[in-house]
Scaffold this motif. Structure first.
Motif: not given
Length: 108
Positions: A36, A71, A61-65, A31, A45-46
């Motif tokens: 971030k 959780d 892929k995308w990821k919000l943290t 990858r 956002l990443q």
């Protein structure tokens, strides 16, 4: 449940780095991931693009943290860096995720 993963990460040492390269030999996944990107004060956002050799697939892929948990899973993390030669560090890390059991009862 026990689980482990090996990951090789190459990234520039500069604080201005924008990308990092990651290889996971067990999953046979390569990858290229952005750092971030702050969207709001508490949201990041990443994004990344990768190739999986097992499935012969390319995708992104995308990821919000966020800095908030919420959780239901608690996590203990530890990272150790070992510098062998200048410009080459080995980082060993582990994490333990746990969920506290729900306890119910009644008073007679």
């Amino acid at each position: 449940m026990n689980d482990f993963q090996t990951k090789l990460v190459l990234k520039p040492l500069s604080p201005e780095r924008r990308w990092k390269f990651a290889y996971e030999p067990i999953r046979q996944d390569v990858r290229l991931i952005s750092k971030k990107i702050p969207v709001t004060k508490f949201l990041n956002l990443q994004v990344g693009i990768g190739h999986n050799f097992k499935m012969n697939a390319i995708g992104w892929k995308w990821k919000l943290t966020t800095c908030f948990g919420g959780d239901g899973i608690s996590r203990i993390r530890n990272k150790t860096t070992l510098g062998l030669v200048p410009c080459l560090d080995f980082r060993f890390g582990w994490r333990a995720d746990y969920v506290l059991p729900e306890v119910t009862g009644q008073v007679p």
